[in-house]
Design an enzyme around this catalytic site. Structure first.
Site, PDB file in Angstrom:
ATOM      1  N   ARG A  26     -63.125  13.730 -32.320  1.00  0.00           N
ATOM      2  CA  ARG A  26     -64.301  14.127 -33.669  1.00  0.00           C
ATOM      3  C   ARG A  26     -65.362  14.392 -32.213  1.00  0.00           C
ATOM      4  NH1 ARG A  26     -61.771   9.812 -38.180  1.00  0.00           N
ATOM      5  NH2 ARG A  26     -60.032  12.083 -39.009  1.00  0.00           N
ATOM      6  N   ARG A  30     -70.022  15.656 -36.445  1.00  0.00           N
ATOM      7  CA  ARG A  30     -70.235  13.926 -37.223  1.00  0.00           C
ATOM      8  C   ARG A  30     -71.363  13.395 -37.127  1.00  0.00           C
ATOM      9  NH1 ARG A  30     -65.004  11.386 -38.194  1.00  0.00           N
ATOM     10  NH2 ARG A  30     -66.114  10.224 -39.728  1.00  0.00           N
ATOM     11  N   ARG A  39     -73.276  23.531 -40.053  1.00  0.00           N
ATOM     12  CA  ARG A  39     -73.094  23.445 -41.461  1.00  0.00           C
ATOM     13  C   ARG A  39     -73.174  22.876 -42.636  1.00  0.00           C
ATOM     14  NH1 ARG A  39     -67.727  20.446 -41.434  1.00  0.00           N
ATOM     15  NH2 ARG A  39     -68.367  20.525 -43.788  1.00  0.00           N
ATOM     16  N   ASP A  75     -59.020  21.314 -39.164  1.00  0.00           N
ATOM     17  CA  ASP A  75     -58.274  20.348 -39.407  1.00  0.00           C
ATOM     18  C   ASP A  75     -57.254  20.567 -38.858  1.00  0.00           C
ATOM     19  OD1 ASP A  75     -60.144  18.486 -41.253  1.00  0.00           O
ATOM     20  OD2 ASP A  75     -58.156  18.955 -42.249  1.00  0.00           O
ATOM     21  N   TYR A 150     -49.695  13.847 -47.593  1.00  0.00           N
ATOM     22  CA  TYR A 150     -51.095  14.161 -48.063  1.00  0.00           C
ATOM     23  C   TYR A 150     -50.701  14.891 -48.709  1.00  0.00           C
ATOM     24  CZ  TYR A 150     -55.207  13.163 -44.872  1.00  0.00           C
ATOM     25  OH  TYR A 150     -56.202  12.490 -44.521  1.00  0.00           O
TER      26      TYR A 150
END
Length: 340
Positions: A26, A30, A39, A75, A150
């Site tokens: 990451r 972040r 972003r 992702d 998920y």
């Protein structure tokens, strides 16, 4: 510099290195102010599907920290979204699936992934390999267990109740789901390597929830299929899971060249559990970066010392960079690892 001579790829292949290579899970985003700026107002999945943005975000930590590898900004749910699964990444929550998979008919949504489903991935990786020069690019994907969790739960879950209920109670349906997901993940990773990625990492974030015997029966065959399906491409294959101290030997057995270790098991002990013939990656606790530098340095040197017990060591965190991390700490840590 020739890519094959990069410290990162050499360490993955258990060859001598000029210094311990380092990158951070990451790292693309972040904690970086420049990341937050680009972003702003752009939802996560839209950012992943915009090549220029993916390239810029992937490059940011390489420019700022001087890490030994870039990790592709994306992702784990991107391939699922691309084949038509109705899901979204909710800020502060994570991936949320509109229609959880609970029975056989629900599997119909999981068709094979075709290159045309993710043209933005290929485009971004091609552009990146041009820009990165001698710095390797790591492609990545989520492993079938974590993606399946998920899809079955409908979102993040603490106990994975529905997931385990299917695994134990409907094994035929479970293996059918894992089989489809393994095919999608394998296609997605192959596509990234064919576009120019120099290594791949398979993230199995939730697999620490299962016992070793269950991993062997319900997870290992599908993970192994992915690693075997990448073997002909000749790139290092990294396997990482969270809370997987009891599974380290099995993660290696699944076919990875490099086993990622979280912060719960020291690297010298991890080397013993994984056994010969593998490199290790890890494993500084990401929370330490919120402490004063003296504490970071002491712990980092400990990780480097323990990492010498492995046949190859790629320095990393034991999980992803925390959003509140000061980027200057990561820069100092990168320099320390290179100098030490």
């Amino acid at each position: 510099m020739n890519l094959a001579d990069s410290a990162f790829l050499r360490a993955c292949r258990r060859q001598p290195v000029p210094h311990t290579p380092v990158w951070f899970m990451r790292q693309a985003g972040r904690a970086l102010p420049e990341y937050l700026k680009v972003r702003e107002g752009v939802p996560m999945l839209q950012a992943c599907a915009t090549p220029d943005l993916a390239v810029e975000i992937t490059m940011q930590p390489v420019r700022r920290y001087g890490v030994d590898a870039a990790v592709f900004f994306s992702d784990i749910v991107v391939p699922l979204k691309a084949i038509g699964v109705d899901l979204d990444i909710k800020p502060g929550v994570g991936p949320v699936v509109a229609q959880p998979i609970r029975e056989e008919a629900d599997l119909d949504v999981l068709r094979p992934l075709e290159p045309d489903d993710v043209p933005y991935v290929t485009e971004a990786i091609r552009a990146l390999t041009g820009e990165l020069g001698g710095t390797p690019l790591i492609g990545f994907a989520g492993a079938p267990f974590t993606l399946g969790a998920y899809l079955i739960e409908g979102g993040p879950s603490r106990n994975h109740d529905h997931t385990k209920a299917m695994m134990y109670g409907a094994p035929r349906l479970w293996h059918a789901l894992m089989d489809r997901l393994a095919g999608i993940v394998l296609a997605h990773l192959r596509l990234q390597v064919e576009a120019g990625a120099s290594a791949v990492q398979l993230f199995d974030s939730w697999v620490g929830a299962v016992a070793p015997a269950d991993y062997r029966e319900y997870v290992l065959p599908h993970t192994r299929r992915i690693f075997e399906g990448l073997a002909d491409l000749g790139v290092p294959r990294i396997h990482f899971g969270v809370g997987t101290g009891e599974l380290l030997g099995l993660l290696g057995e699944a076919g990875a060249d490099v086993v990622g270790v979280d912060w719960r098991v020291p690297l010298d002990e991890a080397a013993r559990r994984v056994g010969p013939g593998k490199a290790l990656q890890g494993n500084l606790d990401p929370a330490i970066l919120l402490a004063p530098w003296e504490a970071v340095e002491r712990k980092a040197r400990e990780v480097l010392r323990e990492g010498r017990q492995a046949e190859g060591h790629v320095f990393n965190l034991g999980h992803g960079v925390l959003p509140s991390t000061d980027p200057d700490q990561l820069k100092r840590l990168t320099d320390l690892v290179h100098e030490a």
